[in-house]
Scaffold this active site. Structure first.
Site, PDB file in Angstrom:
ATOM      1  CG  ASP A 225      -2.004  -0.961   1.235  1.00  0.00           C
ATOM      2  OD1 ASP A 225      -2.042  -1.789   0.313  1.00  0.00           O
ATOM      3  OD2 ASP A 225      -2.847  -0.923   2.155  1.00  0.00           O
ATOM      4  CG  ASP A 226       0.288   3.811   2.304  1.00  0.00           C
ATOM      5  OD1 ASP A 226      -0.886   3.537   1.994  1.00  0.00           O
ATOM      6  OD2 ASP A 226       0.667   3.944   3.482  1.00  0.00           O
TER       7      ASP A 226
ATOM      8  CG  HIS B 101      -3.262   7.412   2.572  1.00  0.00           C
ATOM      9  ND1 HIS B 101      -3.357   7.408   3.949  1.00  0.00           N
ATOM     10  CD2 HIS B 101      -2.889   6.156   2.225  1.00  0.00           C
ATOM     11  CE1 HIS B 101      -3.054   6.198   4.411  1.00  0.00           C
ATOM     12  NE2 HIS B 101      -2.769   5.421   3.384  1.00  0.00           N
TER      13      HIS B 101
ATOM     14  CE1 TYR C 273      -4.018   6.819   7.817  1.00  0.00           C
ATOM     15  CE2 TYR C 273      -5.930   7.633   6.613  1.00  0.00           C
ATOM     16  CZ  TYR C 273      -4.630   7.795   7.056  1.00  0.00           C
ATOM     17  OH  TYR C 273      -3.942   8.945   6.743  1.00  0.00           O
TER      18      TYR C 273
ATOM     19  CG  HIS D  87       2.168   0.013   4.523  1.00  0.00           C
ATOM     20  ND1 HIS D  87       1.952  -0.954   5.480  1.00  0.00           N
ATOM     21  CD2 HIS D  87       1.007   0.716   4.411  1.00  0.00           C
ATOM     22  CE1 HIS D  87       0.707  -0.845   5.934  1.00  0.00           C
ATOM     23  NE2 HIS D  87       0.111   0.152   5.312  1.00  0.00           N
TER      24      HIS D  87
END
Length: 206
Positions: free
Chosen positions: A14-15, A68, A105, A158
């Site tokens: 992720d991210d 995000h 999240y 991540h």
């Protein structure tokens, strides 16, 4: 755990993309593992070459919003904008638009879920958290992930470093150890779409 039934693992990141994504892609290539990357639109815009590299290596790209946010705080219109602007950006780079969506999240509710479905996207959470966002010790990340393994695993990690998690050196260091353990213990690596086919539909996890 039934010893005879196949054991599956889907690695998800992720991210990103970020400066750490290239190192992760090299590790995945070394072990011939395909993964799923849930990318942030604003980062995709900054690092189009990395998006192309992820795509060329036949990993799956999913949508992780444009900026995000906690999507449960957004109106339907704002959420759609976050998702569609990211899809447009990714399509501009690689010629197709993601169908998978992961909420930042892991914050999601029924209203957001319905809005995501209306856009024709599938919401994806996970059932194993690597804790790489909290742990700084690569060995601790490995041990924690291994301790929580099941027969069918969708693991969240991540590769992005901009959204509250800081540097990603620890995940880069822990990933080869984790992959070697999974190979040695006969886990089959799958992407999220394959996981949906061979394991089970994961709507509404965890």
């Amino acid at each position: 755990m039934n010893q005879n039934s196949p054991k599956y693992v889907a690695l998800t990141f992720d991210d990103g993309p970020s400066a750490y994504t290239a190192a992760i892609l090299k590790i995945l290539k070394r072990y011939n593992v395909r993964a799923t990357f849930f990318v942030v639109g604003a980062e995709a815009e900054k690092f189009p070459k990395l998006i192309r590299r992820i795509h060329r290596a036949k990993h799956v790209i999913g949508n992780h919003t444009w900026s995000h946010p906690d999507i449960t705080t957004l109106s339907k219109r704002e959420l759609w904008k976050e998702i569609t602007s990211t899809n447009i950006q990714i399509e501009k780079i690689i010629g197709y638009s993601p169908k998978l969506f992961r909420a930042p999240y892991s914050s999601i509710n029924d209203t957001a879920l319905a809005a995501i479905k209306e856009l024709g996207m599938t919401s994806v959470l996970w059932n194993v958290d690597s804790q790489d966002w909290r742990e700084e010790d690569p060995l601790a990340i490995c041990k924690y992930t291994i301790k929580n393994l099941q027969e069918k695993n969708l693991i969240v990690m991540h590769d992005g470093d901009r959204y509250g998690s800081g540097a990603r050196d620890q995940i880069v260091a822990s990933l080869p150890k984790l992959i070697k353990y999974l190979i040695k213990n006969d886990y089959q690596f799958v992407t999220v779409p394959e996981f949906h086919r061979v394991a089970y539909k994961i709507e509404g996890w965890p």
